[in-house]
Scaffold this motif. Structure first.
Motif, mmCIF file in Angstrom:
data_model
loop_
_atom_site.group_PDB
_atom_site.id
_atom_site.type_symbol
_atom_site.label_atom_id
_atom_site.label_comp_id
_atom_site.label_asym_id
_atom_site.label_seq_id
_atom_site.Cartn_x
_atom_site.Cartn_y
_atom_site.Cartn_z
ATOM 1 N N ASP A 84 67.286 3.977 81.454
ATOM 2 C CA ASP A 84 67.251 2.639 80.862
ATOM 3 C C ASP A 84 67.124 2.791 79.342
ATOM 4 O OD1 ASP A 84 64.629 3.415 80.475
ATOM 5 O OD2 ASP A 84 63.777 1.969 81.899
ATOM 6 N N TYR A 85 66.921 1.682 78.628
ATOM 7 C CA TYR A 85 66.858 1.780 77.165
ATOM 8 C C TYR A 85 65.700 2.669 76.704
ATOM 9 C CZ TYR A 85 70.455 -1.810 76.765
ATOM 10 O OH TYR A 85 71.624 -2.497 76.859
ATOM 11 N N GLY A 86 64.574 2.594 77.445
ATOM 12 C CA GLY A 86 63.445 3.463 77.116
ATOM 13 C C GLY A 86 63.822 4.929 77.283
ATOM 14 N N GLY A 87 64.582 5.212 78.342
ATOM 15 C CA GLY A 87 65.042 6.577 78.580
ATOM 16 C C GLY A 87 66.005 7.053 77.505
ATOM 17 N N PHE A 88 66.809 6.129 76.995
ATOM 18 C CA PHE A 88 67.730 6.405 75.887
ATOM 19 C C PHE A 88 66.911 6.875 74.678
ATOM 20 C CE2 PHE A 88 71.634 4.246 73.599
ATOM 21 C CZ PHE A 88 71.785 5.353 72.774
ATOM 22 N N VAL A 89 65.848 6.133 74.380
ATOM 23 C CA VAL A 89 64.991 6.495 73.244
ATOM 24 C C VAL A 89 64.355 7.869 73.478
ATOM 25 C CG1 VAL A 89 62.924 5.858 71.929
ATOM 26 C CG2 VAL A 89 64.544 4.082 72.649
ATOM 27 N N ASP A 90 63.885 8.088 74.709
ATOM 28 C CA ASP A 90 63.278 9.384 75.023
ATOM 29 C C ASP A 90 64.259 10.531 74.781
ATOM 30 O OD1 ASP A 90 60.943 8.110 75.756
ATOM 31 O OD2 ASP A 90 61.387 8.127 77.914
ATOM 32 N N LEU A 91 65.515 10.326 75.149
ATOM 33 C CA LEU A 91 66.525 11.374 74.955
ATOM 34 C C LEU A 91 66.747 11.643 73.465
ATOM 35 C CD1 LEU A 91 69.188 10.395 77.663
ATOM 36 C CD2 LEU A 91 67.768 12.442 77.654
ATOM 37 N N VAL A 92 66.803 10.569 72.696
ATOM 38 C CA VAL A 92 67.002 10.717 71.249
ATOM 39 C C VAL A 92 65.858 11.530 70.635
ATOM 40 C CG1 VAL A 92 67.119 9.463 69.048
ATOM 41 C CG2 VAL A 92 68.404 8.627 71.036
ATOM 42 N N VAL A 93 64.647 11.292 71.151
ATOM 43 C CA VAL A 93 63.473 12.027 70.650
ATOM 44 C C VAL A 93 63.520 13.479 71.122
ATOM 45 C CG1 VAL A 93 60.949 12.187 70.771
ATOM 46 C CG2 VAL A 93 62.046 9.950 70.523
ATOM 47 N N GLU A 94 63.920 13.667 72.381
ATOM 48 C CA GLU A 94 63.901 14.999 73.002
ATOM 49 C C GLU A 94 64.899 15.964 72.359
ATOM 50 O OE1 GLU A 94 64.528 14.768 77.236
ATOM 51 O OE2 GLU A 94 65.029 16.903 77.397
ATOM 52 N N TYR A 95 66.070 15.461 72.003
ATOM 53 C CA TYR A 95 67.097 16.339 71.428
ATOM 54 C C TYR A 95 66.994 16.334 69.910
ATOM 55 C CZ TYR A 95 68.964 16.981 76.054
ATOM 56 O OH TYR A 95 69.092 17.352 77.363
ATOM 57 N N ASP A 96 67.459 17.418 69.315
ATOM 58 C CA ASP A 96 67.271 17.592 67.875
ATOM 59 C C ASP A 96 68.090 16.600 67.060
ATOM 60 O OD1 ASP A 96 65.575 19.880 68.130
ATOM 61 O OD2 ASP A 96 67.351 20.963 68.808
ATOM 62 N N LYS A 97 69.290 16.318 67.535
ATOM 63 C CA LYS A 97 70.120 15.340 66.819
ATOM 64 C C LYS A 97 71.076 14.652 67.786
ATOM 65 C CE LYS A 97 72.322 19.472 65.199
ATOM 66 N NZ LYS A 97 72.613 20.336 64.061
ATOM 67 N N VAL A 98 71.670 13.617 67.289
ATOM 68 C CA VAL A 98 72.566 12.813 68.117
ATOM 69 C C VAL A 98 73.936 12.779 67.467
ATOM 70 C CG1 VAL A 98 73.011 10.509 69.083
ATOM 71 C CG2 VAL A 98 70.659 11.335 68.890
ATOM 72 N N GLN A 99 74.954 13.015 68.294
ATOM 73 C CA GLN A 99 76.306 12.777 67.792
ATOM 74 C C GLN A 99 76.916 11.631 68.592
ATOM 75 O OE1 GLN A 99 78.940 16.104 67.263
ATOM 76 N NE2 GLN A 99 80.565 14.772 66.520
ATOM 77 N N SER A 100 77.276 10.580 67.893
ATOM 78 C CA SER A 100 77.883 9.417 68.545
ATOM 79 C C SER A 100 79.404 9.521 68.425
ATOM 80 C CB SER A 100 77.417 8.130 67.862
ATOM 81 O OG SER A 100 76.004 8.035 67.909
ATOM 82 N N TRP A 101 80.043 9.725 69.567
ATOM 83 C CA TRP A 101 81.508 9.801 69.564
ATOM 84 C C TRP A 101 82.051 8.401 69.691
ATOM 85 C CZ3 TRP A 101 83.995 14.483 68.924
ATOM 86 C CH2 TRP A 101 83.173 15.619 69.004
ATOM 87 N N LEU A 102 82.451 7.803 68.587
ATOM 88 C CA LEU A 102 82.887 6.408 68.592
ATOM 89 C C LEU A 102 84.367 6.267 68.822
ATOM 90 C CD1 LEU A 102 80.726 5.013 65.661
ATOM 91 C CD2 LEU A 102 80.267 4.916 68.105
#
Lengths: 102, 130
Positions: A84-102
């Motif tokens: 869910d959205y909370g899990g999305f936030v947790d993943l962002v915190v857990e991984y070092d960086k985020v790449q958004s493939w738009l």
């Protein structure tokens, strides 16, 4: 440095998921959001590609985007994890960086 | 006594086709198409709707949009019948490649393959693509 990749485009219309899979190194995670969630289901021409990705990556799918589109969580490719959205936030915190493939 | 606008001579009826090729929520195309379809219907035109490529997802059953804070407009497709918009076509190849059947859809449709759809497109006078 493990990365979280997000994909928000339909795999039937755009090549975004392919680009992501081509560049995601082993151990990085993939989160399917918005129209990207259409990649997450059994019985499609995309399913084999996503199944294959599961050997190198954790693959997550955003639940609210699945429900909005009327897609059935019971029909997800086995091995995918719903967040869910909370899990999305947790993943962002857990991984070092985020790449958004738009 | 009839209303003034009811005395207007009837305009020409043209064959309008709306081609829907986008998924419902990622872009505004699907909702905009639906708005324009309803306008054409109000002018009593001969309307056909085609759902192909990701457009088949527009009429997927079971859409529940509370979680993304967007209006679920899929019930509107069921209301089209009330506006005499009854010619709904879905491309067979698009359904199959997405692992879907007509049981997954909120409205009754005719399933046409790509060649049948191509022929149907040739018969139209106006084609609007979304």
């Amino acid at each position: 440095m493990a990365m979280l990749h997000t994909v928000n485009k339909s795999p039937f219309e755009r090549r975004t998921l392919d680009s992501c899979l081509r560049h995601a190194v082993k151990g990085s995670a993939i989160l399917l959001i918005e129209d990207g969630v259409y990649a997450a289901f059994k019985g499609t021409v995309i399913a084999d590609k996503v199944k294959a990705a599961l050997s190198d990556h954790k693959v997550y799918v955003l639940g609210p985007d699945v429900s909005a589109r009327g897609m059935d969580e019971d029909n997800l490719i086995p091995g995918l994890e719903v967040v869910d959205y909370g899990g999305f936030v947790d993943l962002v915190v857990e991984y070092d960086k985020v790449q958004s493939w738009l | 006594m009839s209303e003034p606008w009811e005395d207007e001579p009837e305009g020409p009826v043209r064959k309008f086709m709306y081609v829907n090729r986008r998924a419902p929520y990622g872009t505004i195309y699907a909702l905009e198409s639906l708005e324009v379809v309803l306008i054409a219907a109000a002018f009593e035109q001969d309307v056909s709707l085609v759902f192909m490529d990701d457009g088949v997802y527009q009429i997927k059953k079971g859409q529940k949009t509370e979680g993304i804070g967007v209006k679920n407009f899929s019930p509107t497709y069921r209301a089209l019948e009330g506006y005499d918009v009854e010619k709904l076509y879905v491309e067979k190849e698009s359904l199959e490649s997405r692992g879907m059947t007509t049981d997954d859809l909120v409205v009754p449709v005719q399933v046409f393959d790509k060649d049948q759809l191509a022929a149907l497109m040739e018969e139209q006078e106006v084609i609007l693509s979304f």
